[in-house]
Design a protein around this motif. Structure first.
Motif, PDB file in Angstrom:
ATOM      1  N   THR A  50     117.318  65.937  -3.174  1.00 13.03           N
ATOM      2  CA  THR A  50     117.485  66.089  -4.282  1.00 13.03           C
ATOM      3  C   THR A  50     117.212  66.445  -5.291  1.00 13.03           C
ATOM      4  N   LYS A  63     117.286  64.955   3.303  1.00 15.55           N
ATOM      5  CA  LYS A  63     118.344  65.280   2.629  1.00 15.55           C
ATOM      6  C   LYS A  63     116.449  65.209   1.116  1.00 15.55           C
ATOM      7  N   THR A 108     114.645  59.511   4.970  1.00 11.15           N
ATOM      8  CA  THR A 108     115.075  59.792   6.358  1.00 11.15           C
ATOM      9  C   THR A 108     114.707  58.371   7.776  1.00 11.15           C
ATOM     10  N   TYR A 150     116.843  59.115  -1.256  1.00 10.62           N
ATOM     11  CA  TYR A 150     117.515  59.652   0.063  1.00 10.62           C
ATOM     12  C   TYR A 150     115.491  58.655   0.910  1.00 10.62           C
ATOM     13  N   THR A 157     119.554  58.579   5.421  1.00  8.16           N
ATOM     14  CA  THR A 157     119.902  59.580   6.212  1.00  8.16           C
ATOM     15  C   THR A 157     119.274  59.463   7.438  1.00  8.16           C
ATOM     16  N   THR A 179     126.663  62.976  -1.588  1.00 10.04           N
ATOM     17  CA  THR A 179     126.081  63.293  -0.370  1.00 10.04           C
ATOM     18  C   THR A 179     126.384  63.993   0.569  1.00 10.04           C
ATOM     19  N   ASP A 180     128.242  63.819   0.458  1.00  9.80           N
ATOM     20  CA  ASP A 180     128.294  64.469   1.978  1.00  9.80           C
ATOM     21  C   ASP A 180     130.481  64.883   1.433  1.00  9.80           C
TER      22      ASP A 180
END
Length: 290
Positions: free
Chosen positions: A121, A119, A130, A128, A115, A73-74
């Motif tokens: 994917t 985000k 938010t 995800y 997140t 993710t990062d």
């Protein structure tokens, strides 16, 4: 860079990151994609998912897929750097969080994360949501930032999981240690109306979850009252504290006149009318006074 040198460089990352490394982390350290490919072909690295590898000498773990997904993710930042962030860039949540906490019986088919910014994917096995999570709703489980049990339970309700499934998770969580009931009620309040309760009535929704889980006061009271030996144990405790009647010294009449002779009868009545619900509170999460 030669393969042996590349492996040594990667070890500086993998040893503190469950044996894992991302291609982005490798690139920053001068290890090319070609190096990663060769090391994978030679069996020194195992490709876990797109852009995430594990040292073949490092043991895999129960939460390997989730950890790999979280790193992705990062991918440029190291795990320890991300754990010190506020807000966290990605926090394990939903069914994945329930699995880390060991509550409920959810299969966690996807790796779920919350997140602070939207985000997306293309991975079907990653989801995800938010939300900017306050620090009090985040803890660390198995080395991963994870929503607290209270936040996790609320998220399971929000995801419209069957309340019986959520109730099982709540029961498991309550057995582990005391829950922050005030916070849980607060998190459930926005979800009350769509679950058949008055708008904002988090208390009612929590009561329903407790009832479904079989840990509401009424259910526990019935369980306590059904224990055949419990009345005898309580009676033995109280009877042991009552004054002894010495009939050989002529004190019986004195005790009877003082009312103590009827203590046994009073005790029997108290046992029949005991408020079992109040005893049940000892087995439930309690509200914090504030």
């Amino acid at each position: 860079m030669k393969s042996r040198e590349a492996l040594r460089v990667l070890a500086e990352v993998t040893e503190s990151q469950w044996g894992m490394v991302t291609s982005a982390q490798a690139s920053v350290r001068g290890v090319s994609h070609m190096n990663l490919t060769r090391l994978t072909e030679s069996g020194d690295l195992i490709r876990l998912s797109h852009g995430v590898y594990r040292d073949a000498g490092a043991p895999g773990g129960q939460h390997e897929e989730l950890r790999a997904a979280w790193l992705a993710t990062d991918p440029a930042k190291l795990a320890y750097e991300r754990l010190s962030e506020d807000p966290k860039s990605a926090v394990v949540s939903g069914e994945s969080a329930a699995r880390l906490h060991g509550i409920g019986d959810l299969r966690a088919m996807k790796s779920e994360f919350t997140t602070p910014a939207r985000k997306q994917t293309q991975r079907a096995d990653v989801r995800y949501r938010t939300r900017v999570l306050p620090e009090k709703d985040v803890t660390v489980r198995e080395g991963l930032p994870t929503t607290t049990r209270e936040r996790t339970i609320a998220d399971l309700v929000e995801d419209r999981n069957d309340l019986s499934i959520v109730g099982n998770a709540l029961r498991d969580a309550a057995r582990q240690s005391q829950l922050d009931v005030d916070r849980l009620t607060q998190l459930l309040s926005p979800l009350a109306e769509r679950n058949g309760h008055r708008r904002g009535d988090g208390d009612a929704l929590l009561e329903e979850l407790l009832r479904v889980a079989g840990i509401d006061q009424g259910s526990i009271a019935k369980q306590i009252a059904s224990i055949p030996s419990l009345g005898a144990l309580i009676a033995a405790r109280y009877l042991g504290d009552l004054p002894k009647v010495d009939t050989t010294t002529g004190l019986a009449a004195q005790i009877a006149s003082s009312g103590e002779a009827s203590a046994h009868a009073r005790l029997a009545e108290q046992l029949r009318t005991a408020d079992w619900a109040s005893l049940a509170l000892a087995s439930q999460p309690t509200r914090k006074e504030g």
